[in-house]
Design a protein around this motif. Structure first.
Motif, PDB file in Angstrom:
ATOM      1  N   ASN A 137      -6.391   0.905  -8.070  1.00 41.14           N
ATOM      2  CA  ASN A 137      -4.959   0.629  -8.184  1.00 41.14           C
ATOM      3  C   ASN A 137      -4.352   0.177  -6.865  1.00 41.14           C
ATOM      4  OD1 ASN A 137      -3.854   1.404 -11.019  1.00 41.14           O
ATOM      5  ND2 ASN A 137      -5.350   2.987 -10.529  1.00 41.14           N
ATOM      6  N   GLU A 138      -4.910   0.632  -5.763  1.00 35.89           N
ATOM      7  CA  GLU A 138      -4.447   0.170  -4.445  1.00 35.89           C
ATOM      8  C   GLU A 138      -4.701  -1.331  -4.287  1.00 35.89           C
ATOM      9  OE1 GLU A 138      -3.124   1.039  -0.377  1.00 35.89           O
ATOM     10  OE2 GLU A 138      -3.526   2.544  -1.887  1.00 35.89           O
ATOM     11  N   VAL A 139      -5.884  -1.758  -4.707  1.00 38.48           N
ATOM     12  CA  VAL A 139      -6.201  -3.196  -4.668  1.00 38.48           C
ATOM     13  C   VAL A 139      -5.271  -3.967  -5.597  1.00 38.48           C
ATOM     14  CG1 VAL A 139      -7.964  -4.913  -5.242  1.00 38.48           C
ATOM     15  CG2 VAL A 139      -8.599  -2.861  -3.974  1.00 38.48           C
ATOM     16  N   MET A 140      -4.937  -3.362  -6.750  1.00 34.78           N
ATOM     17  CA  MET A 140      -4.015  -4.012  -7.674  1.00 34.78           C
ATOM     18  C   MET A 140      -2.661  -4.237  -7.009  1.00 34.78           C
ATOM     19  SD  MET A 140      -2.243  -2.614 -11.128  1.00 34.78           S
ATOM     20  CE  MET A 140      -0.951  -1.916 -10.109  1.00 34.78           C
ATOM     21  N   TYR A 141      -2.176  -3.267  -6.247  1.00 32.76           N
ATOM     22  CA  TYR A 141      -0.889  -3.428  -5.572  1.00 32.76           C
ATOM     23  C   TYR A 141      -0.968  -4.461  -4.455  1.00 32.76           C
ATOM     24  CZ  TYR A 141       2.379  -0.221  -7.717  1.00 32.76           C
ATOM     25  OH  TYR A 141       3.266   0.367  -8.585  1.00 32.76           O
ATOM     26  N   LEU A 142      -2.116  -4.533  -3.787  1.00 32.91           N
ATOM     27  CA  LEU A 142      -2.291  -5.582  -2.775  1.00 32.91           C
ATOM     28  C   LEU A 142      -2.228  -6.962  -3.428  1.00 32.91           C
ATOM     29  CD1 LEU A 142      -5.146  -4.002  -0.623  1.00 32.91           C
ATOM     30  CD2 LEU A 142      -2.810  -4.464   0.130  1.00 32.91           C
ATOM     31  N   ALA A 143      -2.855  -7.085  -4.598  1.00 33.52           N
ATOM     32  CA  ALA A 143      -2.808  -8.347  -5.330  1.00 33.52           C
ATOM     33  C   ALA A 143      -1.396  -8.635  -5.826  1.00 33.52           C
ATOM     34  CB  ALA A 143      -3.789  -8.317  -6.506  1.00 33.52           C
TER      35      ALA A 143
ATOM     36  N   GLU B 137       0.827  -1.214   0.000  1.00 37.79           N
ATOM     37  CA  GLU B 137       0.000   0.000   0.000  1.00 37.79           C
ATOM     38  C   GLU B 137       0.857   1.257   0.000  1.00 37.79           C
ATOM     39  OE1 GLU B 137      -0.054  -2.471   2.203  1.00 37.79           O
ATOM     40  OE2 GLU B 137      -2.073  -2.894   2.947  1.00 37.79           O
ATOM     41  N   ASN B 138       1.902   1.276   0.849  1.00 38.91           N
ATOM     42  CA  ASN B 138       2.769   2.451   0.911  1.00 38.91           C
ATOM     43  C   ASN B 138       3.567   2.627  -0.373  1.00 38.91           C
ATOM     44  OD1 ASN B 138       1.867   2.959   3.483  1.00 38.91           O
ATOM     45  ND2 ASN B 138       3.601   2.000   4.494  1.00 38.91           N
ATOM     46  N   LEU B 139       3.967   1.498  -0.973  1.00 37.97           N
ATOM     47  CA  LEU B 139       4.704   1.572  -2.234  1.00 37.97           C
ATOM     48  C   LEU B 139       3.848   2.214  -3.314  1.00 37.97           C
ATOM     49  CD1 LEU B 139       7.253   0.897  -3.825  1.00 37.97           C
ATOM     50  CD2 LEU B 139       6.256  -1.342  -4.329  1.00 37.97           C
ATOM     51  N   PHE B 140       2.566   1.847  -3.370  1.00 34.80           N
ATOM     52  CA  PHE B 140       1.684   2.460  -4.353  1.00 34.80           C
ATOM     53  C   PHE B 140       1.535   3.954  -4.098  1.00 34.80           C
ATOM     54  CE2 PHE B 140      -2.687   3.725  -5.628  1.00 34.80           C
ATOM     55  CZ  PHE B 140      -2.444   3.748  -6.987  1.00 34.80           C
ATOM     56  N   GLY B 141       1.464   4.341  -2.824  1.00 35.50           N
ATOM     57  CA  GLY B 141       1.383   5.764  -2.499  1.00 35.50           C
ATOM     58  C   GLY B 141       2.601   6.527  -2.985  1.00 35.50           C
ATOM     59  N   ILE B 142       3.783   5.945  -2.797  1.00 35.64           N
ATOM     60  CA  ILE B 142       5.025   6.591  -3.249  1.00 35.64           C
ATOM     61  C   ILE B 142       5.044   6.715  -4.769  1.00 35.64           C
ATOM     62  CG2 ILE B 142       7.535   6.295  -3.399  1.00 35.64           C
ATOM     63  CD1 ILE B 142       7.337   4.889  -0.629  1.00 35.64           C
ATOM     64  N   VAL B 143       4.686   5.619  -5.452  1.00 33.76           N
ATOM     65  CA  VAL B 143       4.662   5.620  -6.919  1.00 33.76           C
ATOM     66  C   VAL B 143       3.667   6.658  -7.436  1.00 33.76           C
ATOM     67  CG1 VAL B 143       4.073   4.248  -8.958  1.00 33.76           C
ATOM     68  CG2 VAL B 143       5.453   3.233  -7.143  1.00 33.76           C
TER      69      VAL B 143
END
Length: 201
Positions: A133-139, A73-79
């Motif tokens: 997209n957050e759900v995509m990163y969790l997946a 989740e945090n990685l997606f926030g940074i990206v």
């Protein structure tokens, strides 16, 4: 292909072959306009490569240690923050300050649309896109990038099915055939991938 180049781990050719009915089925289901544009083709391919690179590089970051509290989740926030900052100059160069004109045009198109309603719709749309997209990163934290790409491709078919169920949109024979081929391809991909993973285990 991007995943294999980055990780150096390739799947069996039979697994990659199962992606053909997935892509072909979804493409056939979504095909409406039969005119062809090289600009549209190159833009779509560029978008696909960028999506694959983002997924693969993010997966690589998730596998190794790059810092404390770097969850999916945090990685997606940074990206997202980096992408937003990089997009601002591109948007200004590509579209200039036409946003004001487009905003006024959207308000004039429908007499019932107020500035507050339009702003709220934009915010809600952005929030849902972010959550998608957050759900995509969790997946992505739990699956292979190719599996994620297959799921992203099939998302278009599921959107079509949902629109049929919710909005009662008519389904053409072409869309039905393409959806069936795409869904069958996903099943074939999953079974083939599992089969070869068991052989390697």
């Amino acid at each position: 292909m991007v995943s294999g180049l980055v990780f150096g781990k390739w799947m069996k050719p039979q697994v990659y072959a199962t992606l053909i009915p997935v892509v072909g089925g979804v493409g056939y289901a979504c095909l409406k306009e039969r005119s062809f544009s090289w600009l549209a083709f190159y833009t779509a391919m560029g978008s696909n490569v960028a999506f694959a690179l983002r997924a693969v590089m993010s997966k690589q970051a998730m596998v190794g240690y790059i810092g404390e509290n770097i969850t999916s989740e945090n990685l997606f926030g940074i990206v997202s923050v980096i992408a937003f900052c990089l997009s601002i100059p591109m948007a200004l160069l590509g579209e200039g300050f036409s946003f004001v004109g487009l905003w006024n045009k959207a308000l004039l198109a429908d007499a019932d649309t107020s500035p507050m309603l339009l702003a709220r719709s934009l915010v809600v749309s952005g929030v849902f896109h972010y959550l998608n997209n957050e759900v995509m990163y969790l997946a992505l934290g739990n699956v292979h990038p190719v599996t994620l790409a297959v799921g992203n491709t099939m998302k278009r078919v599921f959107i079509m099915v949902a629109s049929v169920l919710v909005f009662q949109n008519p389904v053409s024979v072409q869309a039905g055939i393409g959806s069936a081929v795409g869904i069958s391809g996903v099943l074939l991909y999953s079974l083939t991938k599992q089969y070869y993973e068991k052989l390697e285990a």
